[in-house]
Motif scaffolding. Structure first.
Motif, mmCIF file in Angstrom:
data_model
loop_
_atom_site.group_PDB
_atom_site.id
_atom_site.type_symbol
_atom_site.label_atom_id
_atom_site.label_comp_id
_atom_site.label_asym_id
_atom_site.label_seq_id
_atom_site.Cartn_x
_atom_site.Cartn_y
_atom_site.Cartn_z
ATOM 1 N N ARG A 81 0.812 -1.212 0.000
ATOM 2 C CA ARG A 81 0.000 0.000 0.000
ATOM 3 C C ARG A 81 0.845 1.262 0.000
ATOM 4 N NH1 ARG A 81 -4.814 -1.131 4.461
ATOM 5 N NH2 ARG A 81 -5.818 -2.900 3.373
ATOM 6 N N ALA A 82 1.991 1.201 0.677
ATOM 7 C CA ALA A 82 2.838 2.395 0.771
ATOM 8 C C ALA A 82 3.297 2.843 -0.608
ATOM 9 C CB ALA A 82 4.039 2.115 1.675
ATOM 10 N N GLN A 83 3.723 1.889 -1.438
ATOM 11 C CA GLN A 83 4.184 2.245 -2.779
ATOM 12 C C GLN A 83 3.053 2.815 -3.628
ATOM 13 O OE1 GLN A 83 7.422 2.247 -4.465
ATOM 14 N NE2 GLN A 83 7.679 2.505 -2.263
ATOM 15 N N TRP A 84 1.871 2.243 -3.515
ATOM 16 C CA TRP A 84 0.722 2.782 -4.244
ATOM 17 C C TRP A 84 0.417 4.205 -3.774
ATOM 18 C CZ3 TRP A 84 -2.919 0.556 -7.816
ATOM 19 C CH2 TRP A 84 -2.527 -0.693 -8.307
ATOM 20 N N GLY A 85 0.510 4.416 -2.464
ATOM 21 C CA GLY A 85 0.264 5.757 -1.947
ATOM 22 C C GLY A 85 1.300 6.758 -2.424
ATOM 23 N N HIS A 86 2.574 6.369 -2.405
ATOM 24 C CA HIS A 86 3.634 7.267 -2.871
ATOM 25 C C HIS A 86 3.471 7.568 -4.364
ATOM 26 C CE1 HIS A 86 5.496 7.142 0.943
ATOM 27 N NE2 HIS A 86 6.092 5.977 0.832
ATOM 28 N N LEU A 87 3.118 6.557 -5.150
ATOM 29 C CA LEU A 87 2.891 6.769 -6.583
ATOM 30 C C LEU A 87 1.705 7.701 -6.819
ATOM 31 C CD1 LEU A 87 3.519 3.153 -7.911
ATOM 32 C CD2 LEU A 87 4.777 5.196 -8.601
ATOM 33 N N ALA A 88 0.671 7.561 -6.009
ATOM 34 C CA ALA A 88 -0.488 8.441 -6.143
ATOM 35 C C ALA A 88 -0.110 9.894 -5.869
ATOM 36 C CB ALA A 88 -1.603 7.990 -5.209
ATOM 37 N N VAL A 89 0.698 10.113 -4.843
ATOM 38 C CA VAL A 89 1.136 11.474 -4.521
ATOM 39 C C VAL A 89 1.930 12.065 -5.687
ATOM 40 C CG1 VAL A 89 2.603 12.858 -3.014
ATOM 41 C CG2 VAL A 89 1.103 11.119 -2.034
ATOM 42 N N THR A 90 2.893 11.295 -6.224
ATOM 43 C CA THR A 90 3.685 11.807 -7.336
ATOM 44 C C THR A 90 2.830 12.020 -8.575
ATOM 45 O OG1 THR A 90 4.326 9.554 -7.969
ATOM 46 C CG2 THR A 90 5.813 10.757 -6.507
ATOM 47 N N GLY A 91 1.810 11.171 -8.763
ATOM 48 C CA GLY A 91 0.918 11.359 -9.911
ATOM 49 C C GLY A 91 0.138 12.656 -9.825
ATOM 50 N N VAL A 92 -0.352 12.966 -8.625
ATOM 51 C CA VAL A 92 -1.093 14.213 -8.443
ATOM 52 C C VAL A 92 -0.176 15.417 -8.667
ATOM 53 C CG1 VAL A 92 -2.302 15.633 -6.738
ATOM 54 C CG2 VAL A 92 -2.811 13.191 -6.916
ATOM 55 N N LEU A 93 1.061 15.334 -8.157
ATOM 56 C CA LEU A 93 1.984 16.456 -8.287
ATOM 57 C C LEU A 93 2.516 16.607 -9.707
ATOM 58 C CD1 LEU A 93 4.035 16.008 -4.978
ATOM 59 C CD2 LEU A 93 2.465 17.876 -5.509
ATOM 60 N N MET A 94 3.000 15.504 -10.305
ATOM 61 C CA MET A 94 3.726 15.578 -11.564
ATOM 62 C C MET A 94 2.827 15.526 -12.786
ATOM 63 S SD MET A 94 7.001 13.197 -10.512
ATOM 64 C CE MET A 94 7.997 13.671 -11.920
ATOM 65 N N HIS A 95 1.580 15.155 -12.604
ATOM 66 C CA HIS A 95 0.644 15.150 -13.724
ATOM 67 C C HIS A 95 -0.460 16.187 -13.517
ATOM 68 C CE1 HIS A 95 2.299 11.705 -15.918
ATOM 69 N NE2 HIS A 95 2.465 11.111 -14.736
ATOM 70 N N ALA A 96 -1.270 15.978 -12.476
ATOM 71 C CA ALA A 96 -2.401 16.890 -12.264
ATOM 72 C C ALA A 96 -1.929 18.305 -11.942
ATOM 73 C CB ALA A 96 -3.294 16.353 -11.149
ATOM 74 N N GLY A 97 -0.997 18.444 -10.997
ATOM 75 C CA GLY A 97 -0.534 19.772 -10.600
ATOM 76 C C GLY A 97 0.308 20.449 -11.653
ATOM 77 N N TYR A 98 1.320 19.739 -12.143
ATOM 78 C CA TYR A 98 2.229 20.328 -13.128
ATOM 79 C C TYR A 98 1.529 20.600 -14.460
ATOM 80 C CZ TYR A 98 5.814 20.332 -16.762
ATOM 81 O OH TYR A 98 6.565 20.631 -17.868
ATOM 82 N N LEU A 99 0.952 19.563 -15.054
ATOM 83 C CA LEU A 99 0.322 19.742 -16.361
ATOM 84 C C LEU A 99 -0.916 20.627 -16.262
ATOM 85 C CD1 LEU A 99 0.609 16.137 -17.841
ATOM 86 C CD2 LEU A 99 1.934 18.162 -18.467
ATOM 87 N N GLY A 100 -1.691 20.458 -15.191
ATOM 88 C CA GLY A 100 -2.865 21.306 -15.027
ATOM 89 C C GLY A 100 -2.485 22.773 -14.950
ATOM 90 N N GLY A 101 -1.414 23.091 -14.212
ATOM 91 C CA GLY A 101 -0.955 24.474 -14.120
ATOM 92 C C GLY A 101 -0.470 25.023 -15.446
ATOM 93 N N VAL A 102 0.329 24.236 -16.160
ATOM 94 C CA VAL A 102 0.869 24.686 -17.455
ATOM 95 C C VAL A 102 -0.246 24.912 -18.466
ATOM 96 C CG1 VAL A 102 2.221 23.957 -19.457
ATOM 97 C CG2 VAL A 102 3.167 23.696 -17.167
ATOM 98 N N TRP A 103 -1.123 23.929 -18.612
ATOM 99 C CA TRP A 103 -2.158 24.029 -19.642
ATOM 100 C C TRP A 103 -3.177 25.112 -19.315
ATOM 101 C CZ3 TRP A 103 -3.063 20.519 -23.976
ATOM 102 C CH2 TRP A 103 -1.954 19.687 -24.232
ATOM 103 N N ALA A 104 -3.523 25.264 -18.037
ATOM 104 C CA ALA A 104 -4.450 26.335 -17.663
ATOM 105 C C ALA A 104 -3.810 27.701 -17.873
ATOM 106 C CB ALA A 104 -4.886 26.167 -16.205
ATOM 107 N N ALA A 105 -2.497 27.820 -17.595
ATOM 108 C CA ALA A 105 -1.802 29.092 -17.826
ATOM 109 C C ALA A 105 -1.773 29.447 -19.298
ATOM 110 C CB ALA A 105 -0.379 29.007 -17.267
ATOM 111 N N VAL A 106 -1.510 28.459 -20.138
ATOM 112 C CA VAL A 106 -1.521 28.699 -21.592
ATOM 113 C C VAL A 106 -2.919 29.081 -22.057
ATOM 114 C CG1 VAL A 106 -1.215 27.588 -23.839
ATOM 115 C CG2 VAL A 106 0.471 27.221 -22.037
ATOM 116 N N LYS A 107 -3.921 28.424 -21.507
ATOM 117 C CA LYS A 107 -5.306 28.755 -21.856
ATOM 118 C C LYS A 107 -5.628 30.202 -21.507
ATOM 119 C CE LYS A 107 -9.491 27.494 -23.218
ATOM 120 N NZ LYS A 107 -9.760 27.005 -24.591
#
Length: 317
Positions: A81-107
């Motif tokens: 479970r720990a690895q799944w949790g750590h992967l989930a955190v990095t997914g939110v940061l490196m995909h949702a947070g990073y890409l969401g910020g970049v694409w919304a800024a460009v928009k």
């Protein structure tokens, strides 16, 4: 130099090993080329889709492609479970947070070259943090002599911030940068930096395909509910379809997987040092494709920022 007998005795396994080493050596260059196109793709896709709606579609398509690849190859899923949790955190940061910020800024009107420059401060932030805290975990002492910032690193830090201020001031005067899109770009910068450091610190080595899938599932879980609140519908324009295809196949399956592998194989500072090559490449592409102006002030700011980031990353601890 190898003797004739040694050359004759080379085995297919040896040649395969050489090919593997060549691929590993070329991974950083391939990553930079792929990653540089991400900001350009955002410019192509954003006139035809809302940012979170586009990204949710990208995550879903990527998950489907990775799922088929995993089923075909029998790749092993992360353990515990720990690895799944750590992967989930990095997914939110490196995909949702990073890409969401970049694409919304460009928009919201920020240029591809400008947002690439802001996010390009990632290696500077990473190097400062790692130098200050060390890469060995909680046992590192923040103020120890081995981890203090040197004079060259302080100079690089000041150069990077001064160059960015020069570009931002110019773009503010031109009306390209607003408080809103600047805040989104900074959110993207903080997200990718935190995600990189978190992944290097907490994740154990695991299959990149299953790890990426878990990260994307977490990013989709965050992005999709927000996408449903966006009033704009997706326009299936050829540019939008092309941007989606490139985002899924090249950026998510290619670029993100390479980034994951590079972080696994190297120290965070060495990996993120590749990022300082991205802003100048993106600025040139944006000038050629979108006629984004590169006046003397902006060009000087880009050069100063990139030089400062390079100085921070390349300075010995």
């Amino acid at each position: 130099m190898a003797t004739p007998s040694e050359s004759t005795s080379a085995t297919p396994a040896g040649r395969a090993s050489d090919s593997t080493e060549l691929w590993l050596a070329s991974m950083p260059a391939v990553f930079v080329l792929i990653w540089s196109t991400g900001f350009i793709v955002a410019r192509y896709g954003m006139p035809h889709a809302p940012p979170l709606g586009f990204l949710s579609l990208r995550y879903a398509c990527s998950i489907a492609c990775l799922g088929a690849w995993i089923a075909w190859s029998g790749a092993r899923w992360p353990q515990g479970r720990a690895q799944w949790g750590h992967l989930a955190v990095t997914g939110v940061l490196m995909h949702a947070g990073y890409l969401g910020g970049v694409w919304a800024a460009v928009k919201m009107g920020i240029g591809a070259g400008t947002v690439a420059l802001i996010v390009g401060l990632q290696p500077l932030l990473t190097a400062v943090w790692v130098t200050w805290r060390g890469e060995r975990g909680p046992s590192s002492t923040a103020g120890s002599a081995a981890h203090r910032l040197g004079k060259q690193q302080w100079l690089g830090l000041l150069m990077g911030l001064a160059g960015l201020a020069l570009v931002v001031e110019r773009k503010l005067a031109q009306g390209e940068i607003t408080p809103g899109n600047l805040a989104l770009a900074v959110l993207a910068l903080l997200s990718i930096t935190a995600g990189t450091l978190y992944q290097k610190r907490h994740l154990a080595p695991c299959d990149v395909r299953t790890a990426n899938t878990v990260q994307l599932l977490a990013a989709l879980a965050v992005s999709l509910p927000l996408a449903l609140l966006e009033p704009e519908a997706i326009d299936w324009h050829p540019e939008m379809i092309g941007a989606l295809a490139w985002s899924v196949l090249a950026l998510t399956l290619g670029g993100s997987s390479l980034l994951y592998l590079l972080i696994q194989r190297g120290a965070a500072t060495r990996v993120t040092s590749l990022m300082y090559l991205v802003p100048p490449c993106t600025a040139v592409l944006a000038m050629l494709l979108f006629d984004e102006a590169l006046g003397p002030t902006v060009l000087a700011g880009i050069v100063i920022t990139v030089a400062g980031v390079a100085l921070v990353v390349r300075s010995p601890r």
